[in-house]
Design a protein around this motif. Structure first.
Motif, PDB file in Angstrom:
ATOM      1  N   UNK A   1      30.390  -1.473 -23.838  1.00  0.00           N
ATOM      2  CA  UNK A   1      29.090  -1.902 -24.348  1.00  0.00           C
ATOM      3  C   UNK A   1      28.484  -3.012 -23.499  1.00  0.00           C
ATOM      4  N   UNK A   2      27.166  -3.074 -23.430  1.00  0.00           N
ATOM      5  CA  UNK A   2      26.481  -4.158 -22.735  1.00  0.00           C
ATOM      6  C   UNK A   2      26.638  -5.453 -23.525  1.00  0.00           C
ATOM      7  N   UNK A   3      26.513  -6.573 -22.834  1.00  0.00           N
ATOM      8  CA  UNK A   3      26.678  -7.892 -23.457  1.00  0.00           C
ATOM      9  C   UNK A   3      25.758  -8.040 -24.665  1.00  0.00           C
ATOM     10  N   UNK A   4      26.301  -8.577 -25.747  1.00  0.00           N
ATOM     11  CA  UNK A   4      25.533  -8.822 -26.956  1.00  0.00           C
ATOM     12  C   UNK A   4      25.517  -7.689 -27.961  1.00  0.00           C
ATOM     13  N   UNK A   5      26.086  -6.559 -27.616  1.00  0.00           N
ATOM     14  CA  UNK A   5      26.062  -5.395 -28.512  1.00  0.00           C
ATOM     15  C   UNK A   5      26.898  -5.623 -29.759  1.00  0.00           C
ATOM     16  N   UNK A   6      28.127  -6.087 -29.593  1.00  0.00           N
ATOM     17  CA  UNK A   6      29.071  -6.129 -30.716  1.00  0.00           C
ATOM     18  C   UNK A   6      28.630  -7.083 -31.822  1.00  0.00           C
TER      19      UNK A   6
ATOM     20  N   UNK B   1      22.502   4.825 -30.835  1.00  0.00           N
ATOM     21  CA  UNK B   1      22.798   5.852 -29.839  1.00  0.00           C
ATOM     22  C   UNK B   1      23.582   5.346 -28.657  1.00  0.00           C
ATOM     23  N   UNK B   2      23.140   5.694 -27.481  1.00  0.00           N
ATOM     24  CA  UNK B   2      23.850   5.327 -26.258  1.00  0.00           C
ATOM     25  C   UNK B   2      23.131   4.248 -25.459  1.00  0.00           C
ATOM     26  N   UNK B   3      22.072   3.684 -25.988  1.00  0.00           N
ATOM     27  CA  UNK B   3      21.272   2.734 -25.217  1.00  0.00           C
ATOM     28  C   UNK B   3      22.013   1.453 -24.863  1.00  0.00           C
ATOM     29  N   UNK B   4      23.079   1.121 -25.572  1.00  0.00           N
ATOM     30  CA  UNK B   4      23.825  -0.109 -25.302  1.00  0.00           C
ATOM     31  C   UNK B   4      25.129   0.142 -24.550  1.00  0.00           C
TER      32      UNK B   4
ATOM     33  N   UNK C   1      29.290   5.344 -21.104  1.00  0.00           N
ATOM     34  CA  UNK C   1      28.700   6.682 -21.133  1.00  0.00           C
ATOM     35  C   UNK C   1      29.747   7.712 -20.712  1.00  0.00           C
ATOM     36  N   UNK C   2      30.476   7.397 -19.646  1.00  0.00           N
ATOM     37  CA  UNK C   2      31.489   8.318 -19.134  1.00  0.00           C
ATOM     38  C   UNK C   2      32.597   8.544 -20.155  1.00  0.00           C
ATOM     39  N   UNK C   3      33.116   7.459 -20.729  1.00  0.00           N
ATOM     40  CA  UNK C   3      34.197   7.564 -21.710  1.00  0.00           C
ATOM     41  C   UNK C   3      33.702   8.304 -22.960  1.00  0.00           C
ATOM     42  N   UNK C   4      32.505   8.004 -23.409  1.00  0.00           N
ATOM     43  CA  UNK C   4      31.949   8.685 -24.585  1.00  0.00           C
ATOM     44  C   UNK C   4      31.882  10.193 -24.360  1.00  0.00           C
ATOM     45  N   UNK C   5      31.407  10.589 -23.186  1.00  0.00           N
ATOM     46  CA  UNK C   5      31.322  12.016 -22.884  1.00  0.00           C
ATOM     47  C   UNK C   5      32.696  12.674 -22.941  1.00  0.00           C
ATOM     48  N   UNK C   6      33.717  11.986 -22.457  1.00  0.00           N
ATOM     49  CA  UNK C   6      35.068  12.553 -22.501  1.00  0.00           C
ATOM     50  C   UNK C   6      35.638  12.531 -23.917  1.00  0.00           C
ATOM     51  N   UNK C   7      35.362  11.473 -24.666  1.00  0.00           N
ATOM     52  CA  UNK C   7      35.819  11.416 -26.062  1.00  0.00           C
ATOM     53  C   UNK C   7      35.260  12.584 -26.866  1.00  0.00           C
TER      54      UNK C   7
END
Length: 87
Positions: free
Chosen positions: A51-56, A63-66, A72-78
């Motif tokens: 995640x980008x800084x400040x997301x958590x 969605x995937x904007x953060x 993005x790569x790991x999400x696609x594989x998950x």
């Protein structure tokens, strides 16, 4: 067996992503039917954090904007990793 610390960068969790090498590792695990998870589901400064800084601390998680490139790569594989037979 379960791989608990896997990422797309060097061992420090930082540096450039190496998606080609990471995919080869996932392919090996798939042939051996070894489960895995990414090691850094956080928003820290390293490139390996998904995640980008400040997301958590901010929420909600739209969605995937953060997601960083590794996220993005790991999400696609998950989303496509569950191809083991069931039953």
């Amino acid at each position: 067996m379960f791989v608990t610390e896997f990422g797309t960068q060097q061992a420090s969790g930082d540096g450039p992503n190496n998606f080609t090498r990471a995919q080869a590792y996932l392919d090996l695990m798939a042939t051996k039917k070894i489960s895995w998870t990414n090691w850094n589901y956080s928003d820290d400064l390293r490139s390996g954090a998904v995640f980008t800084a400040g997301t958590c601390g901010a929420g909600p998680y739209p969605g995937t904007s953060r997601l960083k490139p590794a996220g993005v790569w790991v999400r696609d594989r998950d989303r496509t990793a569950d191809d083991f037979p069931t039953g």
